[in-house]
Scaffold this active site. Structure first.
Site, PDB file in Angstrom:
ATOM      1  N   LYS A 147       1.857  -3.783   6.713  1.00 25.09           N
ATOM      2  CA  LYS A 147       2.297  -3.786   5.309  1.00 25.09           C
ATOM      3  C   LYS A 147       3.806  -3.553   5.240  1.00 25.09           C
ATOM      4  O   LYS A 147       4.516  -4.216   4.475  1.00 25.09           O
ATOM      5  CB  LYS A 147       1.550  -2.708   4.510  1.00 25.09           C
ATOM      6  CG  LYS A 147       0.060  -2.971   4.374  1.00 25.09           C
ATOM      7  CD  LYS A 147      -0.222  -4.206   3.532  1.00 25.09           C
ATOM      8  CE  LYS A 147      -1.687  -4.547   3.480  1.00 25.09           C
ATOM      9  NZ  LYS A 147      -1.975  -5.838   2.872  1.00 25.09           N
TER      10      LYS A 147
ATOM     11  N   TYR B 252      -2.131  -0.874  10.915  1.00 20.47           N
ATOM     12  CA  TYR B 252      -2.370  -1.454   9.588  1.00 20.47           C
ATOM     13  C   TYR B 252      -1.166  -1.192   8.679  1.00 20.47           C
ATOM     14  O   TYR B 252      -0.635  -2.100   8.033  1.00 20.47           O
ATOM     15  CB  TYR B 252      -3.648  -0.862   8.964  1.00 20.47           C
ATOM     16  CG  TYR B 252      -3.744  -1.162   7.490  1.00 20.47           C
ATOM     17  CD1 TYR B 252      -4.029  -2.442   7.039  1.00 20.47           C
ATOM     18  CD2 TYR B 252      -3.493  -0.166   6.538  1.00 20.47           C
ATOM     19  CE1 TYR B 252      -4.071  -2.726   5.677  1.00 20.47           C
ATOM     20  CE2 TYR B 252      -3.537  -0.443   5.181  1.00 20.47           C
ATOM     21  CZ  TYR B 252      -3.822  -1.726   4.765  1.00 20.47           C
ATOM     22  OH  TYR B 252      -3.847  -2.008   3.415  1.00 20.47           O
TER      23      TYR B 252
ATOM     24  N   SER C  99       0.840  -1.193   0.000  1.00 17.73           N
ATOM     25  CA  SER C  99       0.000   0.000   0.000  1.00 17.73           C
ATOM     26  C   SER C  99       0.874   1.241   0.000  1.00 17.73           C
ATOM     27  O   SER C  99       1.988   1.228   0.555  1.00 17.73           O
ATOM     28  CB  SER C  99      -0.861  -0.026   1.267  1.00 17.73           C
ATOM     29  OG  SER C  99      -1.458   1.223   1.487  1.00 17.73           O
TER      30      SER C  99
ATOM     31  N   ASN D 280      -5.302   4.662  -4.290  1.00 18.19           N
ATOM     32  CA  ASN D 280      -6.678   4.549  -3.769  1.00 18.19           C
ATOM     33  C   ASN D 280      -7.589   3.856  -4.781  1.00 18.19           C
ATOM     34  O   ASN D 280      -8.140   4.519  -5.667  1.00 18.19           O
ATOM     35  CB  ASN D 280      -7.224   5.929  -3.413  1.00 18.19           C
ATOM     36  CG  ASN D 280      -6.554   6.524  -2.189  1.00 18.19           C
ATOM     37  OD1 ASN D 280      -5.340   6.682  -2.163  1.00 18.19           O
ATOM     38  ND2 ASN D 280      -7.312   6.835  -1.165  1.00 18.19           N
TER      39      ASN D 280
HETATM   40  P1  NAD Z   1     -11.147  -7.016   1.066  1.00 20.80           P
HETATM   41  O1  NAD Z   1     -11.388  -7.022   2.537  1.00 20.80           O
HETATM   42  O2  NAD Z   1     -12.305  -6.821   0.164  1.00 20.80           O
HETATM   43  O3  NAD Z   1     -10.383  -8.372   0.644  1.00 20.80           O
HETATM   44  C1  NAD Z   1      -9.554  -9.078   1.527  1.00 20.80           C
HETATM   45  C2  NAD Z   1     -10.058 -10.508   1.553  1.00 20.80           C
HETATM   46  O4  NAD Z   1      -9.209 -11.292   2.406  1.00 20.80           O
HETATM   47  C3  NAD Z   1     -11.475 -10.628   2.095  1.00 20.80           C
HETATM   48  O5  NAD Z   1     -12.241 -11.388   1.173  1.00 20.80           O
HETATM   49  C4  NAD Z   1     -11.319 -11.363   3.421  1.00 20.80           C
HETATM   50  O6  NAD Z   1     -12.421 -12.199   3.707  1.00 20.80           O
HETATM   51  C5  NAD Z   1     -10.041 -12.150   3.184  1.00 20.80           C
HETATM   52  N1  NAD Z   1      -9.246 -12.484   4.385  1.00 20.80           N
HETATM   53  C6  NAD Z   1      -8.850 -11.671   5.389  1.00 20.80           C
HETATM   54  N2  NAD Z   1      -8.089 -12.351   6.251  1.00 20.80           N
HETATM   55  C7  NAD Z   1      -7.990 -13.614   5.795  1.00 20.80           C
HETATM   56  C8  NAD Z   1      -7.341 -14.802   6.249  1.00 20.80           C
HETATM   57  N3  NAD Z   1      -6.607 -14.796   7.370  1.00 20.80           N
HETATM   58  N4  NAD Z   1      -7.475 -15.941   5.539  1.00 20.80           N
HETATM   59  C9  NAD Z   1      -8.223 -15.960   4.396  1.00 20.80           C
HETATM   60  N5  NAD Z   1      -8.854 -14.875   3.916  1.00 20.80           N
HETATM   61  C10 NAD Z   1      -8.742 -13.717   4.610  1.00 20.80           C
HETATM   62  O7  NAD Z   1     -10.025  -5.916   0.779  1.00 20.80           O
HETATM   63  P2  NAD Z   1      -9.475  -5.338  -0.598  1.00 20.80           P
HETATM   64  O8  NAD Z   1      -9.827  -3.902  -0.648  1.00 20.80           O
HETATM   65  O9  NAD Z   1      -9.826  -6.229  -1.702  1.00 20.80           O
HETATM   66  O10 NAD Z   1      -7.913  -5.411  -0.293  1.00 20.80           O
HETATM   67  C11 NAD Z   1      -7.129  -6.526  -0.677  1.00 20.80           C
HETATM   68  C12 NAD Z   1      -5.710  -6.317  -0.176  1.00 20.80           C
HETATM   69  O11 NAD Z   1      -5.199  -5.086  -0.700  1.00 20.80           O
HETATM   70  C13 NAD Z   1      -5.590  -6.223   1.338  1.00 20.80           C
HETATM   71  O12 NAD Z   1      -4.387  -6.872   1.737  1.00 20.80           O
HETATM   72  C14 NAD Z   1      -5.471  -4.731   1.583  1.00 20.80           C
HETATM   73  O13 NAD Z   1      -4.757  -4.436   2.764  1.00 20.80           O
HETATM   74  C15 NAD Z   1      -4.712  -4.287   0.354  1.00 20.80           C
HETATM   75  N6  NAD Z   1      -4.924  -2.876   0.021  1.00 20.80           N
HETATM   76  C16 NAD Z   1      -6.202  -2.407  -0.144  1.00 20.80           C
HETATM   77  C17 NAD Z   1      -6.405  -1.067  -0.440  1.00 20.80           C
HETATM   78  C18 NAD Z   1      -7.794  -0.498  -0.574  1.00 20.80           C
HETATM   79  O14 NAD Z   1      -7.949   0.718  -0.470  1.00 20.80           O
HETATM   80  N7  NAD Z   1      -8.825  -1.313  -0.826  1.00 20.80           N
HETATM   81  C19 NAD Z   1      -5.307  -0.213  -0.596  1.00 20.80           C
HETATM   82  C20 NAD Z   1      -4.023  -0.729  -0.450  1.00 20.80           C
HETATM   83  C21 NAD Z   1      -3.847  -2.064  -0.127  1.00 20.80           C
HETATM   84  C1  WQD Z   2      -9.632   9.812   0.891  1.00 27.66           C
HETATM   85  C2  WQD Z   2      -9.866  11.298   1.154  1.00 27.66           C
HETATM   86  C3  WQD Z   2     -10.244  11.817   3.467  1.00 27.66           C
HETATM   87  C4  WQD Z   2     -14.040   9.642   3.770  1.00 27.66           C
HETATM   88  C5  WQD Z   2      -7.079   4.784   3.038  1.00 27.66           C
HETATM   89  C6  WQD Z   2      -6.015   4.126   3.874  1.00 27.66           C
HETATM   90  C7  WQD Z   2      -4.882   3.656   2.994  1.00 27.66           C
HETATM   91  C8  WQD Z   2      -5.402   2.785   1.842  1.00 27.66           C
HETATM   92  C9  WQD Z   2      -6.586   3.389   1.143  1.00 27.66           C
HETATM   93  C10 WQD Z   2      -5.151   0.463   2.356  1.00 27.66           C
HETATM   94  C11 WQD Z   2      -9.146  11.816   2.392  1.00 27.66           C
HETATM   95  C12 WQD Z   2     -11.473  12.115   2.653  1.00 27.66           C
HETATM   96  C13 WQD Z   2     -12.861  10.191   3.337  1.00 27.66           C
HETATM   97  C14 WQD Z   2     -15.133  10.502   4.073  1.00 27.66           C
HETATM   98  C15 WQD Z   2     -13.784  12.389   3.455  1.00 27.66           C
HETATM   99  N1  WQD Z   2      -5.854   1.512   2.288  1.00 27.66           N
HETATM  100  N2  WQD Z   2     -12.729  11.550   3.181  1.00 27.66           N
HETATM  101  N3  WQD Z   2     -14.951  11.836   3.897  1.00 27.66           N
HETATM  102  O1  WQD Z   2      -7.315   7.845   3.725  1.00 27.66           O
HETATM  103  O2  WQD Z   2      -6.390   8.139   1.379  1.00 27.66           O
HETATM  104  O3  WQD Z   2      -6.511   5.886   2.349  1.00 27.66           O
HETATM  105  O4  WQD Z   2      -7.568   3.829   2.078  1.00 27.66           O
HETATM  106  O5  WQD Z   2      -3.969   0.328   2.240  1.00 27.66           O
HETATM  107  O6  WQD Z   2      -3.992   2.973   3.811  1.00 27.66           O
HETATM  108  O7  WQD Z   2      -5.521   5.085   4.812  1.00 27.66           O
HETATM  109  O8  WQD Z   2      -8.596   6.978   1.684  1.00 27.66           O
HETATM  110  O9  WQD Z   2     -10.947   7.021   0.967  1.00 27.66           O
HETATM  111  O10 WQD Z   2     -10.417   7.038   3.441  1.00 27.66           O
HETATM  112  O11 WQD Z   2      -9.926   9.073   2.078  1.00 27.66           O
HETATM  113  O12 WQD Z   2     -13.674  13.610   3.320  1.00 27.66           O
HETATM  114  O13 WQD Z   2     -16.212  10.040   4.485  1.00 27.66           O
HETATM  115  O14 WQD Z   2     -11.260  11.502   1.406  1.00 27.66           O
HETATM  116  O15 WQD Z   2     -10.041  12.800   4.465  1.00 27.66           O
HETATM  117  O16 WQD Z   2      -8.735  13.124   2.121  1.00 27.66           O
HETATM  118  P1  WQD Z   2      -7.154   7.317   2.363  1.00 27.66           P
HETATM  119  P2  WQD Z   2     -10.053   7.450   2.060  1.00 27.66           P
END
Ligand code: NAD
Ligand code: WQD
Length: 337
Positions: free
Chosen positions: A152, A148, A124, A178
């Site tokens: 990572k 969190y 991330s 994002n």
């Molecule tokens: P998500 O929660 O939709 O998907 C994660 C999946 O992993 C879920 O289906 C959950 O049931 C499963 N899971 C969790 N723990 C588990 C375990 N111990 N064993 C088996 N399954 C398990 O999330 P996502 O948004 O699809 O994110 C996927 C990955 O990408 C995550 O590692 C997340 O940290 C990373 N990531 C997401 C974002 C984002 O903004 N969505 C941003 C950066 C990184």
């Molecule tokens: C985006 C912008 C908020 C909600 C997070 C995690 C990051 C990554 C992605 C996994 C910001 C603003 C948000 C709301 C708002 N996840 N906001 N009202 O914070 O960039 O990233 O998700 O790795 O680790 O921190 O994403 O969508 O929460 O926020 O004004 O109800 O929207 O302040 O500026 P963020 P976000």
């Protein structure tokens, strides 16, 4: 030969399964469904016309993971499984370290046992911690500001150590910016449990009438209009980035980080306005205080992914909004009927 996708029933995982199958790969999914529904995999099958073998297991369960490797010819793993809510990680740090770190270590142990040494890991942009310079480049200093983010960062360090110890591995650390949007079919998309933490699902739930108004967290940031700026990336572009990373990993050894973003910053109000314009649906909002820990601006330099993986994001904010809305309006309650 198949690609094992951990967390493949989730938001990014399900979209990645579609793109992997479209690219000709066979995928096998393991997911404990803690934050997802098996309905997403049925929809993946509907979109692709291919069966997706599914194991409902926790990746921390070593015997269960061994069984998957025993029963299938796996050549690489895409590792999405983990917990991802920043606020929850501050309240429940042990739960986050337990899941994210132990599931990764268990997976790596079993991969080693079976001689499978190709992994694409969901990292991330949060691993850059509080950066003083934009855009973010892979070589910049790392850090993390919440549990969190630390999971990572620690997993990246573990994977870098693993490659130092055994240069037979190929490890792609994909640093997502994002992710928003949904598959064009409207059949799969983001389905957050409870009130969304992230901006786009919040906007789309206001639009569909499930939430009253958007709360904009602060309008006094040092940005174009005072609201926070982020690098939103279409989830299908992100999914294709995984296909490219697997292609690369199968041909190489190494341990490399890649930013997956568009390189463009969009503010909260710009995204809200783009959504209203793309959908014709009103999204009322109020300005609230800042959310603690939110930086002014975060956006990527994604040159390395272009040069090494041959990947660039294609979709803009307009498509991200249109596709989110198609999914949200046809599935107002997500995968629940
Ligand atoms: P998500 O929660 O939709 O998907 C994660 C999946 O992993 C879920 O289906 C959950 O049931 C499963 N899971 C969790 N723990 C588990 C375990 N111990 N064993 C088996 N399954 C398990 O999330 P996502 O948004 O699809 O994110 C996927 C990955 O990408 C995550 O590692 C997340 O940290 C990373 N990531 C997401 C974002 C984002 O903004 N969505 C941003 C950066 C990184
Ligand atoms: C985006 C912008 C908020 C909600 C997070 C995690 C990051 C990554 C992605 C996994 C910001 C603003 C948000 C709301 C708002 N996840 N906001 N009202 O914070 O960039 O990233 O998700 O790795 O680790 O921190 O994403 O969508 O929460 O926020 O004004 O109800 O929207 O302040 O500026 P963020 P976000």
């Amino acid at each position: 030969m198949a690609i094992l996708v951990t967390g493949g029933a989730g938001y990014i995982g399900s979209h990645t399964c579609v793109e992997m199958i479209n690219a000709g790969y066979d995928v096998i999914v393991v997911d404990n469904l803690d934050n997802s529904s098996s309905e997403s995999l049925k929809r993946v099958e509907q979109i692709t016309g291919k069966a997706v073998p599914f194991y409902r297991e926790d990746v921390r369960n070593k015997e269960a993971i061994r069984k998957i490797f025993k029963e299938n010819q796996i050549e690489a793993v895409i590792h999405f499984a983990g917990l991802k809510a920043v606020g929850e990680s501050v309240r429940e740090p042990i739960m986050y370290y337990d899941n994210n770190l132990f599931n990764t270590i268990t997976l790596l142990e079993v991969m080693n046992e079976y001689g499978v040494k190709k992994i694409v890991f969901s990292s991330s942009a949060t691993v850059y911690g509080i950066a003083t310079e934009m855009p973010l480049k892979e070589g910049m200093p790392l850090g993390a500001i919440n549990p969190y983010g630390r999971t990572k960062y620690f997993i990246e360090e573990i994977l870098r150590d693993l490659y130092v110890a055994d240069s037979g591995w190929c490890i792609a650390l994909l640093r997502y910016f994002n992710p928003i949007g949904a598959h064009k079919s409207g059949l799969i998309g983001e389905d957050p449990k409870g009130i969304p933490n992230n901006l786009m699902p919040y906007i789309s739930q206001v639009a569909v009438g499930k939430l009253e108004k958007l709360h904009v967290f602060g309008n006094d940031y040092n940005t174009v209009d005072g609201t926070g700026v982020r690098d939103y990336i279409h989830v299908v572009d992100l999914a294709i980035g995984h296909v490219k990373a697997v292609d690369w990993a199968l041909q190489h050894t190494g341990c490399e980080a890649f930013n997956l973003g568009t390189g463009n910053g969009t503010s909260v109000l710009q995204l809200r306005n783009a959504f209203v314009e793309a959908t014709g649906v009103e999204v009322p909002y109020v300005i609230d205080p800042r959310r603690p820990g939110d930086p002014d601006e975060v956006y990527a330099d994604a040159t390395k992914a272009k040069e090494v993986l041959g990947w660039t994001a294609k979709y803009g904010v307009k498509e991200m909004c249109e596709d989110t809305w198609r999914w949200q309006k046809s599935n107002p309650n997500g995968f629940e009927k």
